[in-house]
Enzyme design. Structure first.
Site, PDB file in Angstrom:
ATOM      1  CG  HIS A 112      -1.859   1.157   1.216  1.00 34.30           C
ATOM      2  ND1 HIS A 112      -2.978   1.196   0.399  1.00 34.30           N
ATOM      3  CD2 HIS A 112      -1.806   2.349   1.858  1.00 34.30           C
ATOM      4  CE1 HIS A 112      -3.574   2.364   0.565  1.00 34.30           C
ATOM      5  NE2 HIS A 112      -2.889   3.079   1.440  1.00 34.30           N
TER       6      HIS A 112
ATOM      7  CD  GLN B  72      13.262   8.620  -2.244  1.00 36.09           C
ATOM      8  OE1 GLN B  72      12.890   8.852  -1.092  1.00 36.09           O
ATOM      9  NE2 GLN B  72      13.792   9.551  -3.014  1.00 36.09           N
TER      10      GLN B  72
HETATM   11  C1  GAR Z   1       1.303   0.906  -6.421  1.00 33.87           C
HETATM   12  O1  GAR Z   1       1.649   2.211  -6.056  1.00 33.87           O
HETATM   13  C2  GAR Z   1       0.651   0.190  -5.257  1.00 33.87           C
HETATM   14  O2  GAR Z   1       1.194   0.542  -4.020  1.00 33.87           O
HETATM   15  C3  GAR Z   1      -0.770   0.685  -5.385  1.00 33.87           C
HETATM   16  O3  GAR Z   1      -1.027   0.644  -6.771  1.00 33.87           O
HETATM   17  C4  GAR Z   1       0.192   0.913  -7.476  1.00 33.87           C
HETATM   18  C5  GAR Z   1       0.396  -0.155  -8.529  1.00 33.87           C
HETATM   19  O4  GAR Z   1       1.486   0.132  -9.359  1.00 33.87           O
HETATM   20  N1  GAR Z   1      -1.678  -0.132  -4.621  1.00 33.87           N
HETATM   21  C6  GAR Z   1      -2.729   0.364  -3.957  1.00 33.87           C
HETATM   22  O5  GAR Z   1      -3.026   1.530  -3.962  1.00 33.87           O
HETATM   23  C7  GAR Z   1      -3.502  -0.675  -3.167  1.00 33.87           C
HETATM   24  N2  GAR Z   1      -4.426  -0.040  -2.247  1.00 33.87           N
HETATM   25  P1  GAR Z   1       2.209  -0.979 -10.235  1.00 33.87           P
HETATM   26  O6  GAR Z   1       1.134  -1.688 -11.052  1.00 33.87           O
HETATM   27  O7  GAR Z   1       3.159  -0.205 -11.114  1.00 33.87           O
HETATM   28  O8  GAR Z   1       2.932  -1.924  -9.299  1.00 33.87           O
END
Ligand code: GAR
Length: 197
Positions: free
Chosen positions: A110, A179
Site C-alpha cells: 500500500h 524509494q
Molecule cells: C502501487 O503504487 C501500489 O502501491 C498501489 O497501486 C500501485 C500499482 O502500481 N496499490 C494500492 O493503492 C492498493 N491499495 P504498479 O502496477 O506499477 O505496481
C-alpha cells in the site's frame, strides 16, 4: 522454495521489482509460479510474459456474476499452488473465501504509511492526492498481511519517504515507488521465503 503468485491490475512496476529481485538473487528461494490480472490490458501481463512467467487474465467482465468470477479466480489461484499470494497493485475486492483459504499467506503493498491514507477508496494516485491535500511532510509505503478488512492486516514492513515542495500526486507516487515500494516488497518476500526455510 517459496511459490509465489502475483496479482496485478495495472502497470506492474512492483511485479517488475519482484521479477528483478528473484533474477538478481536479492529475493532468495522463491519462484514466481504465475501472474493473474483482472484486466486484460494490464502492462503487468506483458512484463510477466517477457520474463517467461505464466500470465493469466481473469476478468469480472467475462463472467455473468461476481460469484462466477470469484470461483474462476480461486480456481486459477489453486492451479498455481501458491505458498504466498502477493497483491501488487491488485484493485479487486477479494473473495471472502480467498482470505479464509489463504489466511496469513496473502500480502499487499500500500502506498502510504498505514494507518494514514488507507482503507476504502484509498488506492493508486488517490492516496498521494490525499497525502498532499493534508500537507504531510513524510509519507511512504507499507507491506501488510491481508485480512477481512481493507488495509487492516498485520504490518510487515514500512518505509518513509519525504514529501517535497512542489510535489504533484504523480511525482510523489513515483518517489514512493522508487524509494519505498520497490524495496520493501521484495524484502518482505525474501523474509517470508527465509522463514519458510
Ligand atoms: C502501487 O503504487 C501500489 O502501491 C498501489 O497501486 C500501485 C500499482 O502500481 N496499490 C494500492 O493503492 C492498493 N491499495 P504498479 O502496477 O506499477 O505496481
Amino acid at each position: 522454495m517459496l511459490n509465489v503468485v502475483v496479482c496485478v491490475s495495472g502497470g506492474g512496476t512492483n511485479l517488475q521489482a519482484i521479477i528483478d529481485g528473484v533474477e538478481k538473487g536479492t529475493i532468495r528461494n522463491t519462484r514466481i509460479t504465475g501472474v493473474i490480472s483482472n484486466n486484460a490490458g494490464a502492462y503487468a501481463l506483458k512484463r510477466a510474459e517477457k520474463a517467461g512467467i505464466p500470465a493469466f487474465c481473469v476478468s469480472p467482465k467475462n463472467f455473468e456474476s461476481r460469484e462466477a468470477f470469484n470461483r474462476a479466480f480461486l480456481d486459477q489461484l489453486e492451479a498455481l499452488k501458491p505458498d504466498l499470494i502477493v497483491l501488487a497493485g491488485f484493485l479487486v475486492i477479494l473473495p471472502e473465501k480467498m482470505i479464509e483459504v489463504y489466511r496469513d499467506r496473502i500480502i499487499n503493498i500500500h502506498p502510504s504509511l498505514i494507518p494514514s491514507f488507507c482503507g476504502t477508496g484509498y488506492y493508486g494516485l488517490k492516496v498521494h492526492e490525499a497525502a498532499l491535500a493534508r500537507g504531510v511532510k513524510v509519507t511512504g509505503a507499507t507491506v501488510h498481511y491481508v485480512d477481512e478488512g481493507t488495509d487492516t492486516g498485520r504490518i510487515l514492513l514500512q518505509k518513509a519517504v519525504e514529501v517535497l515542495e512542489g510535489d504533484t500526486p504523480e511525482l510523489l507516487q513515483r518517489r514512493v515507488m522508487e524509494q519505498a515500494e520497490w524495496i520493501i516488497l521484495p524484502q518482505a518476500i525474501d523474509q517470508i521465503a527465509a522463514a519458510k526455510g
